[in-house]
Design an enzyme around this catalytic site. Structure first.
Site, PDB file in Angstrom:
ATOM      1  N   CYS A  43      96.073  26.593  29.306  1.00 49.02           N
ATOM      2  CA  CYS A  43      97.260  27.163  28.656  1.00 49.02           C
ATOM      3  C   CYS A  43      96.933  28.478  27.959  1.00 49.02           C
ATOM      4  CB  CYS A  43      97.838  26.162  27.656  1.00 49.02           C
ATOM      5  SG  CYS A  43      98.427  24.643  28.444  1.00 49.02           S
ATOM      6  N   THR A  44      95.730  28.592  27.423  1.00 43.72           N
ATOM      7  CA  THR A  44      95.307  29.843  26.806  1.00 43.72           C
ATOM      8  C   THR A  44      95.166  30.944  27.857  1.00 43.72           C
ATOM      9  OG1 THR A  44      94.147  28.681  25.028  1.00 43.72           O
ATOM     10  CG2 THR A  44      93.499  30.959  25.449  1.00 43.72           C
TER      11      THR A  44
END
Length: 232
Positions: A43-44
């Protein structure tokens, strides 16, 4: 949701406590993406990819909105840690996620679970979904490039369709097909009127010897004493 569906009006509350609505972006396009968990590696990478290409997406007319089940405080920490300059909706009740259709069954580490399906929606100026990236299509590290390529392909296809339509409707002599059709209609009307004016019109007698009160064209049998449309 599917392509052609309209996104909900109320999207949720972002990391700064602001209510985000679809009408806030009226006239602008959107990239709405769902991600499973803030501050995780995948997600980062996805969020940083979008932030790195934020200006390019803006030049193409797109704003970015992220959404996950994380609480507002975690969304705020996530945005601050990575310099994310777009709303991250804290959909703790999964209201928006379920409406979008990115909340459901998935396989994690060989186990079936219920959770967020990593999905991206490209939305047009009227709030209509025009493209969906499914979980299997998304490559988190280069997801922004995937979106930009899709936008470019769509633009090229639109231009190609426009050129095809322009070529199709224009003849070599420069007259459009619509003009040619209308010219043909006018020619037909003129010809029809000329033929009507050339048709002989004269009175006919009934069997009793009286003339018809109206003058009509002769019927097909000619001389039977009847007239077309006025028998008996």
């Amino acid at each position: 949701m599917n392509i052609g569906d309209r996104i909900p009006e109320v999207l949720g509350i972002d990391q700064d406590g602001r209510e985000i609505k679809a009408s806030d972006y009226r006239g602008r396009k959107l990239v709405i993406y769902s991600y499973p968990k803030a501050n995780t590696s995948g997600c980062t990478a996805e969020a940083c990819s979008l932030q790195a290409h934020k200006e390019e997406l803006a030049a193409a007319g797109y704003e970015i909105i992220g959404v996950s089940k994380d609480k507002q405080a975690l969304q705020k920490k996530f945005a601050d840690a990575h310099g994310l300059q777009f709303p991250l909706i804290a959909d703790t009740e999964t209201t928006l996620l379920q409406e979008l259709g990115c909340w459901g069954e998935k396989v994690t580490c060989g186990r079936k679970t219920i959770g967020i399906l990593r999905t991206t929606y490209l939305v047009d100026e009227n709030g209509i979904i025009e493209k969906i990236f499914t979980p299997k299509e998304i490559k988190t590290k280069i997801h922004a490039e995937q979106i930009l390529n899709a936008i470019k392909d769509k633009s090229q296809n639109d231009n190609s369709q426009h050129n095809i339509q322009s070529h199709r409707w224009n003849t070599p002599c420069g007259r459009t097909a619509v003009q040619r059709i209308w010219r043909g209609v006018c020619h037909y009307r003129t010809l029809h009127k000329e033929r009507e004016s050339e048709t002989p019109r004269y009175p006919h007698r009934r069997p009793d010897g009286n003339l018809h009160a109206r003058i009509c064209r002769p019927c097909a049998c000619h001389g039977c004493g009847e007239t077309e449309g006025h028998r008996g």
